[in-house]
Design a protein around this motif. Structure first.
Motif, PDB file in Angstrom:
ATOM      1  N   UNK A 147      -0.966  11.773  -7.827  1.00 19.14           N
ATOM      2  CA  UNK A 147      -1.989  10.884  -7.292  1.00 19.14           C
ATOM      3  C   UNK A 147      -1.723   9.466  -7.800  1.00 19.14           C
ATOM      4  N   UNK A 148      -1.492   8.538  -6.909  1.00 21.05           N
ATOM      5  CA  UNK A 148      -1.235   7.152  -7.304  1.00 21.05           C
ATOM      6  C   UNK A 148      -2.543   6.372  -7.224  1.00 21.05           C
ATOM      7  N   UNK A 149      -2.886   5.687  -8.327  1.00 20.22           N
ATOM      8  CA  UNK A 149      -4.172   4.997  -8.443  1.00 20.22           C
ATOM      9  C   UNK A 149      -3.970   3.497  -8.667  1.00 20.22           C
ATOM     10  N   UNK A 158      -5.439  18.048  -2.263  1.00 21.78           N
ATOM     11  CA  UNK A 158      -4.069  17.691  -2.587  1.00 21.78           C
ATOM     12  C   UNK A 158      -3.828  16.200  -2.632  1.00 21.78           C
ATOM     13  N   UNK A 159      -2.756  15.843  -3.346  1.00 29.65           N
ATOM     14  CA  UNK A 159      -2.426  14.433  -3.541  1.00 29.65           C
ATOM     15  C   UNK A 159      -1.981  13.768  -2.245  1.00 29.65           C
ATOM     16  N   UNK A 160      -1.248  14.473  -1.416  1.00 29.94           N
ATOM     17  CA  UNK A 160      -0.743  13.859  -0.187  1.00 29.94           C
ATOM     18  C   UNK A 160      -1.883  13.487   0.762  1.00 29.94           C
ATOM     19  N   UNK A 161      -2.870  14.374   0.873  1.00 25.83           N
ATOM     20  CA  UNK A 161      -4.039  14.057   1.712  1.00 25.83           C
ATOM     21  C   UNK A 161      -4.782  12.856   1.137  1.00 25.83           C
ATOM     22  N   UNK A 162      -4.991  12.858  -0.173  1.00 21.89           N
ATOM     23  CA  UNK A 162      -5.685  11.726  -0.806  1.00 21.89           C
ATOM     24  C   UNK A 162      -4.957  10.418  -0.525  1.00 21.89           C
ATOM     25  N   UNK A 206     -10.674  14.395  -4.240  1.00 17.05           N
ATOM     26  CA  UNK A 206      -9.677  15.175  -3.508  1.00 17.05           C
ATOM     27  C   UNK A 206      -9.133  16.316  -4.356  1.00 17.05           C
ATOM     28  N   UNK A 207      -8.909  16.054  -5.626  1.00 18.80           N
ATOM     29  CA  UNK A 207      -8.403  17.089  -6.534  1.00 18.80           C
ATOM     30  C   UNK A 207      -9.431  18.212  -6.696  1.00 18.80           C
ATOM     31  N   UNK A 208     -10.697  17.837  -6.867  1.00 19.61           N
ATOM     32  CA  UNK A 208     -11.747  18.840  -7.044  1.00 19.61           C
ATOM     33  C   UNK A 208     -11.938  19.685  -5.790  1.00 19.61           C
ATOM     34  N   UNK A 209     -11.736  19.060  -4.624  1.00 23.38           N
ATOM     35  CA  UNK A 209     -11.888  19.779  -3.357  1.00 23.38           C
ATOM     36  C   UNK A 209     -10.607  20.500  -2.947  1.00 23.38           C
ATOM     37  N   UNK A 210      -9.580  20.430  -3.807  1.00 25.28           N
ATOM     38  CA  UNK A 210      -8.288  21.077  -3.557  1.00 25.28           C
ATOM     39  C   UNK A 210      -7.658  20.600  -2.254  1.00 25.28           C
ATOM     40  N   UNK A 212       0.854  -1.186   0.000  1.00 27.14           N
ATOM     41  CA  UNK A 212       0.000   0.000   0.000  1.00 27.14           C
ATOM     42  C   UNK A 212       0.895   1.242   0.000  1.00 27.14           C
ATOM     43  N   UNK A 213       0.589   2.181  -0.871  1.00 25.85           N
ATOM     44  CA  UNK A 213       1.329   3.444  -0.921  1.00 25.85           C
ATOM     45  C   UNK A 213       0.748   4.396   0.124  1.00 25.85           C
ATOM     46  N   UNK A 214       1.607   4.889   1.007  1.00 28.12           N
ATOM     47  CA  UNK A 214       1.156   5.791   2.070  1.00 28.12           C
ATOM     48  C   UNK A 214       1.690   7.214   1.928  1.00 28.12           C
ATOM     49  N   UNK A 215       2.648   7.408   1.044  1.00 30.78           N
ATOM     50  CA  UNK A 215       3.209   8.743   0.827  1.00 30.78           C
ATOM     51  C   UNK A 215       3.347   9.007  -0.661  1.00 30.78           C
ATOM     52  N   UNK A 216       3.240  10.254  -1.040  1.00 33.14           N
ATOM     53  CA  UNK A 216       3.407  10.630  -2.433  1.00 33.14           C
ATOM     54  C   UNK A 216       3.966  12.046  -2.501  1.00 33.14           C
TER      55      UNK A 216
END
Length: 365
Positions: A266-268, A302-306, A296-300, A257-261
């Motif tokens: 955005x890793x999918x 960010x990728x790290x939060x997502x 997450x992108x639409x709500x601004x 599982x990816x936990x950081x970016x």
């Protein structure tokens, strides 16, 4: 080339789900894939009832794709088996058919589709074979294929390998497999079988590297020896399986599982979490990640939060599926699974439900 809108690397289920959702929010995402011809990926030929619901939210009706309806689960180990009803109908559909439909849906929604092979990924730029592609929001959805600069760890010494046979439709196999998905368990791995569109049979085998080596390192030898060990598998393989091509994929990091970016990345899908295929939820996780990243992108946010939030939500289903996989690839665990299925079938259904990821609804429909 500078792209004002999001860049999506990979036009599989995760990338297309993100493209559809981004287009619905008014963006014009660019889908970038290395293959203009839609292939038939090894993994993802079984679609659970939850996956069917997620696809419906994206405007895709599996009944219209010719997908094969599945209502029963059969577990086999050597000469023993048990049959259970699925809680809801599921489907068998090739990745070629699914990816074709999803690409078309993404383009119809407003995404652009282009083709290039990405060689390396750096913050804000994907270095392609033909040119560089720059965007402040990059969605990495390349499935099991890593891109240099964002490779996943391969720490497991006895890695899992994937093998696949696609067998043509015939009356005998159809009679044996109609309305069912089957798991044939053996020491070191398992074989999953389901009918797909047109009646063809998708036979996928997940096996430890050591188990394959113990069979001489030959997929053909492994299939032949398993057919001798499991009579029901021999019936499904029939007499024509040796004429089929064996597709392979190596070093699958099941359970990762990816936990950081990085900011803006955005890793999918399998680039976010790799659930063991035993659970049948790989496509569900792919779609869920595409929707969650888009929200997450639409709500601004960010990728790290997502990435952190998606990792938290994926932890339980991936962990449970990994535990079930490890048990199923041992003789004692396989026998125990069949015994539990006979005594308390409701617990098997509950376990399957726990191993499903809770997908967020798209922001726009």
């Amino acid at each position: 080339m500078r792209i004002e809108n999001p860049l999506i690397l990979g036009a599989g289920p995760a990338g297309c789900a993100a493209a559809i959702c981004l287009a619905r929010t008014g963006e014009t995402p660019l889908l970038l894939d290395r293959d203009e011809h839609v292939g038939d990926q090894l993994c993802g030929g079984f679609l659970s009832w939850r996956t069917a619901q997620q696809l419906g939210d994206l405007g895709i009706d599996l009944e219209q794709t010719g997908a094969h309806r599945v209502s029963q689960l059969r577990l086999f180990h050597e000469d023993r088996y048990v049959e259970l009803p699925l809680p809801h109908p599921a489907y068998g559909l090739s990745r070629h058919a699914l990816d074709t439909v999803m690409r078309a849906k993404a383009v119809d929604a407003g995404a652009r589709l282009k083709f290039d092979t990405v060689r390396r990924l750096e913050p804000g730029v994907a270095h392609g074979q033909t040119q560089d592609w720059r965007s402040d929001a990059i969605f990495l959805a390349t499935g099991k294929h890593d891109v240099r600069g964002q490779s996943r760890p391969r720490d497991d010494k006895d890695t899992a390998l994937g093998l696949r046979l696609r067998l043509p439709a015939n009356a005998q196999r159809t009679g044996l497999l109609e309305n069912a998905i089957e798991l044939h368990l053996f020491d070191g791995g398992y074989v999953g079988i389901v009918l797909q569109e047109g009646g063809s049979a998708n036979i996928c085998l997940a096996v430890r590297k050591s188990a394959l080596a113990s069979h001489g390192g030959s997929p053909e030898t492994l299939f032949a020896e398993l057919a001798e060990l499991i009579p029901a598998l021999a019936e499904r393989l029939g007499d024509d399986w040796r004429d089929a091509r064996t597709d392979t994929i190596g070093a699958v990091p099941y359970g990762w599982i990816c936990r950081k970016t990085q900011p803006g990345l955005y890793r999918l899908g399998d680039q976010a979490a790799v659930i063991p295929s035993l659970a049948g939820e790989g496509i569900s996780i792919a779609i869920a990640s595409g929707v969650a990243a888009t929200n997450a992108h639409a709500a601004e946010q960010g990728a790290e939060h997502y990435q952190q939030e998606f990792a938290r939500r994926a932890a339980r289903p991936v962990g449970l599926a990994r535990m079930g996989w490890h048990l199923a690839e041992t003789r004692l665990g396989a026998r125990g699974a069949l015994a539990l299925a006979r005594i308390a079938p409701g617990l098997i259904a509950r376990f399957a439900d726990w191993a499903r990821i809770q997908a967020p609804p798209p922001l726009a429909r």
